[in-house]
Enzyme design. Structure first.
Site, PDB file in Angstrom:
ATOM      1  N   ARG A 143       0.767  -1.103  -0.077  1.00 16.15           N
ATOM      2  CA  ARG A 143       0.061  -0.062   0.038  1.00 16.15           C
ATOM      3  C   ARG A 143       0.784   1.271  -0.139  1.00 16.15           C
ATOM      4  O   ARG A 143       0.555   2.126  -0.771  1.00 16.15           O
ATOM      5  CB  ARG A 143      -0.867  -0.012   1.400  1.00 16.15           C
ATOM      6  CG  ARG A 143      -2.025  -1.200   1.060  1.00 16.15           C
ATOM      7  CD  ARG A 143      -2.801  -1.058   2.285  1.00 16.15           C
ATOM      8  NE  ARG A 143      -2.066  -1.297   3.455  1.00 16.15           N
ATOM      9  CZ  ARG A 143      -2.496  -1.423   4.726  1.00 16.15           C
ATOM     10  NH1 ARG A 143      -3.604  -0.796   4.903  1.00 16.15           N
ATOM     11  NH2 ARG A 143      -1.754  -1.751   5.901  1.00 16.15           N
ATOM     12  N   ASN A 177      -6.296  -2.530   2.009  1.00  9.78           N
ATOM     13  CA  ASN A 177      -6.223  -4.021   2.066  1.00  9.78           C
ATOM     14  C   ASN A 177      -7.631  -4.614   2.042  1.00  9.78           C
ATOM     15  O   ASN A 177      -8.477  -3.941   2.600  1.00  9.78           O
ATOM     16  CB  ASN A 177      -5.535  -4.615   3.452  1.00  9.78           C
ATOM     17  CG  ASN A 177      -3.868  -4.581   3.167  1.00  9.78           C
ATOM     18  OD1 ASN A 177      -3.361  -4.193   1.966  1.00  9.78           O
ATOM     19  ND2 ASN A 177      -3.360  -4.430   4.413  1.00  9.78           N
TER      20      ASN A 177
END
EC number: 6.2.-.-
Length: 758
Positions: free
Chosen positions: A22, A40
């Site tokens: 990320r 996520n």
């Protein structure tokens, strides 16, 4: 003219959580001037990104080509969605969604963290829990997904202001690093007496002092406890072997760097690359003459097992000590590695002098992985820490299966679609402790990967603890013959479909006819097989006792030649049997009393090892064959011994003529090394002969090699080379071990294929 603004929704699957994915996406989007968000999910990572079409194309390319070093992208799906005109890019809170995620294995310290670890001016100088998004513990500390700090064993450690600032800084490599910590806010080391009393002073310094004094120290690592001791100190090694009741099985060692390894073992370029990999496996390498490492580390063995530091604490220990350290798993015989603090203190109080521990909990125990080289490529002997639960690609999609392996070297396999997730090494399923570990591992894998199996696969043997566990699950169950599973395991990891010839050589496995198999020539695929050949059967006098006492198999081989004149033969292995015991052995062999029949290749190796005086009794599994291989490697260029192939309901490969010739060579004073080498060559030639016949019968040219005997590098290379020279397409193991540690993968592939066909 300005390009049209477009927006895309992107779903990414694979190992993309806990690897800095990320933050990587965030920085990439900022670099390209894109807006949107990333988060996520239970499946992996979900992205929405908006900008000019060319920038989005560049974004998708860079996501694959520039992904973080620990990431493994298995799938990337993108579809257009309406543009929103939003500004900026954000990392959103994790979302729950349909199952499909993967978990990153544990990995070594990255170069950046390592530099900080040994920088006196850095605030994490000497801190044994240093990590960032590119390195550190993952699988061992994760308690659930999506991967966020509350779903790890770091949940109880609140980050200090400095660590929080790093965590929220997009330009910092600890941006969203879930295990982020420092000496102010994270775990810390404690050195304890076996009583649990804390040892005063700096824990690391006192540990290094104790090791230099010959003390045995239990060290808590990433996946469990190790026993550490000076590998050059004979008295310390004698105490360790005595206390652990481990007479001769080799110990693994920890060295600071490749230079240290190369002072004690022949370390090739590839072996060095394996040692330096983020997985940090134990690698078997040939001993160097004149090494200062004491013989008690690996007695009677031509190989050392070395690993390089795989976590910050090991780096600190290895650099702080001026010799290699034995670093062997803390466990009692046949039990899994100790990983809970109270359990370790209780289990090891009579073994370790001191305990170097900490208060970061290990959620999932993971033992060390073990590799050796074969034909210039790595071969797993144990697939565990650093590699699990990384998926193995299956040839086709199939229903979800939980496969529970066999008895020895137990592992699990859980499938979803066309992916198979192997568990860490669990141990030998011979007691309640290991069974409990198997059950816990199955539960953890299902929860972490969010997979609910539709059926369970197990070994055909009715008395294995894994068979009983499978039956108790209440799922449709598929019983898989042991050697069929070995064949399917090698097929699956090589992406093979259709039918093949399977050469399966191992110790023992429950056969479809109720006898003990182990030298098998199978023909078939996932859904069915035929046993088209096998090694000639021998008796196992005393049953399981013959596994631990190879001289019994030597007596059996001689009985096949001489019958009741067995004890008239002028051979050392015969003369060492007490006169009072001889009538009992003859009765067992003549009438088959407590002497089951076996076609096992492993037991044949045991027989020859005992016959030529290499090993008549063993203290660990496979010792007789391992030492026979080591002796054979010292032999010269030799011709194979005679053998014969009989046709009795298939091809029966009979090595009785070879045993007779070995006896003649012993009487004639031939070198044992040449005898051992000639025997290996004989087995390889016999395998080639049977494969030739099966090729004529079936037309099949694809051959898979599996089973624990194919851990023998010398034999495997000779078999593979002979087959390849005859035009066979030879497939060996690379992703899972050829031994029973790979069995669950084959069980899962077979059960899935059978279920898919109804």
């Amino acid at each position: 003219m300005q390009s049209e603004t477009v927006r895309a929704a992107i779903e990414i699957g694979g190992i993309v959580q806990g690897v800095g994915f990320r933050p990587f996406v965030y920085r990439l989007a900022l670099r390209l001037g894109l807006s949107g968000w990333v988060r996520n999910t239970g499946q992996g990572v979900e992205i929405e990104v908006e900008g000019e079409a060319l920038q989005l194309d560049e974004f998708r390319r860079a996501v694959r080509d520039e992904a973080p070093p620990l990431a493994v992208i298995c799938q990337l799906r993108a579809q257009p969605v309406p543009a929103t005109g939003g500004k900026g890019f954000a990392i959103l809170e994790s979302a729950r969604s349909a199952a499909g995620g993967e978990v990153s294995p544990d990995c070594d310290v990255c170069d950046d963290c390592l530099a900080e670890l040994f920088d006196p001016d850095n605030r994490r100088y000497g801190y044994p829990f240093i990590n960032c998004t590119n390195c550190g513990p993952r699988y061992s500390i994760i308690t659930g997904i999506p991967y966020d700090r509350p779903a790890t064993t770091m949940a109880g450690f609140a980050m200090c202001d400095d660590c929080l600032a790093e965590y929220h800084d997009p330009g910092n490599r600890r941006f969203h690093a879930q295990p982020n910590a420092c000496p102010v806010c994270g775990p810390c080391l404690t050195l304890m007496e076996p009583s649990g009393a804390k040892v005063s002073g700096d824990a690391l310094k006192r540990t290094l002092e104790a090791l230099s004094q010959g003390k045995i120290v239990a060290v808590k690592g990433v996946g469990g406890y190790h026993l550490a001791v000076d590998a050059t100190n004979q008295a310390a090694l004698e105490r360790l072997r005595q206390r652990k009741r481990r007479d001769e099985k080799p110990f693994a060692m920890l060295a600071a760097d490749l230079g240290a390894v190369s002072r004690h073992a022949h370390c090739s370029e590839l072996e060095g690359r394996l040692l330096l990999g983020v997985e940090r496996p134990i690698v078997l390498m040939r001993k160097l003459a004149g090494t200062s490492i004491n013989e008690l580390v690996a007695p009677g063995n031509g190989w050392f097992g070395f690993m390089l530091p795989g976590n910050p604490l090991q780096h600190l220990l290895a650099r702080g000590f001026d010799a290699p350290l034995v670093m062997t798993s803390c466990n009692l015989s046949d039990e899994p590695i100790a990983y809970r603090d109270a359990e370790a203190l209780e289990m090891l109080s009579g073994i370790a002098d001191l305990f170097l521990t900490h208060h970061r909990e290990i959620h999932t125990r993971t033992d060390d992985s073990v590799l050796r080289l074969y034909r210039g490529e790595p071969l797993f002997l144990r697939r565990s820490r650093g590699y699990v639960p990384r998926a193995v690609q299956l040839p086709t999609e199939q229903p979800s299966v939980l496969a529970v392996g066999g008895e020895l070297k137990a592992t699990l396999c859980l499938t979803r679609g066309d992916r198979a997730f192997m568990s860490q090494h669990i141990g030998d399923l011979k007691n309640a402790a290991t069974l409990a570990s198997l059950e816990q591992s199955a539960s953890d894998l299902q929860r972490l990967l969010e997979i609910t199996p539709a059926l369970v696969a197990h070994d055909l043997h009715p008395d294995y603890l894994s068979t009983g566990y499978a039956a108790a699950l209440g799922l449709p169950a598929v019983a898989v013959q042991h050697h069929h599973a070995h064949m399917a395991s090698c097929m699956a990891e090589n992406g093979l479909e259709g039918d093949v010839i399977g050469v399966i050589l191992d110790g023992t496995g429950y056969g479809a006819d109720g006898t003990i198999w182990g030298g098998e020539f199978l023909v078939g695929g996932y859904r069915a097989f035929q046993r088209r050949g096998h090694f000639a059967q021998m008796r196992m006098p005393g049953g399981d006792a013959a596994v631990k006492e190879p001289y019994r198999m030597a007596l059996s081989a001689l009985y096949s030649l001489h019958g009741d004149r067995l004890f008239d033969q002028p051979l050392p292995v015969v003369s060492e049997v007490a006169l009072a015991d001889r009538p009992l052995f003859l009765k067992m062999l003549e009438k088959g009393i407590n002497s089951p029949l076996t076609s096992s290749c492993g037991r044949l190796f045991d027989a020859v090892s005992a016959l030529i005086g290499v090993r008549r009794r063993i203290s660990y599994e496979g010792q007789a064959a391992i030492e026979l291989e080591a002796l054979a490697e010292q032999g010269g260029e030799v011709e194979p011994y005679p053998y014969r192939v009989l046709e009795e309901w298939g091809q029966v490969l009979d090595f009785a003529p070879a045993v007779a010739a070995i006896c003649a060579d012993l009487a004639g004073g031939r070198s044992r090394a040449d005898i051992a080498r000639a025997f290996h060559r004989t087995v390889a030639r016999g395998v080639l002969e049977v494969c030739r016949r099966l090729k004529q019968e079936t037309g099949y040219v694809r051959v898979v090699l599996s089973g624990g005997v194919f851990q023998n590098r010398l034999l495997t290379e000779e078999v593979a080379d002979l087959l390849a020279d005859e035009g066979f397409q030879v497939y060996c193991h690379r992703l899972v071990p050829p031994n029973d540690g790979g069995l669950a993968l084959g069980q899962a592939a077979i059960a899935g294929a059978m279920q898919a066909r109804g």
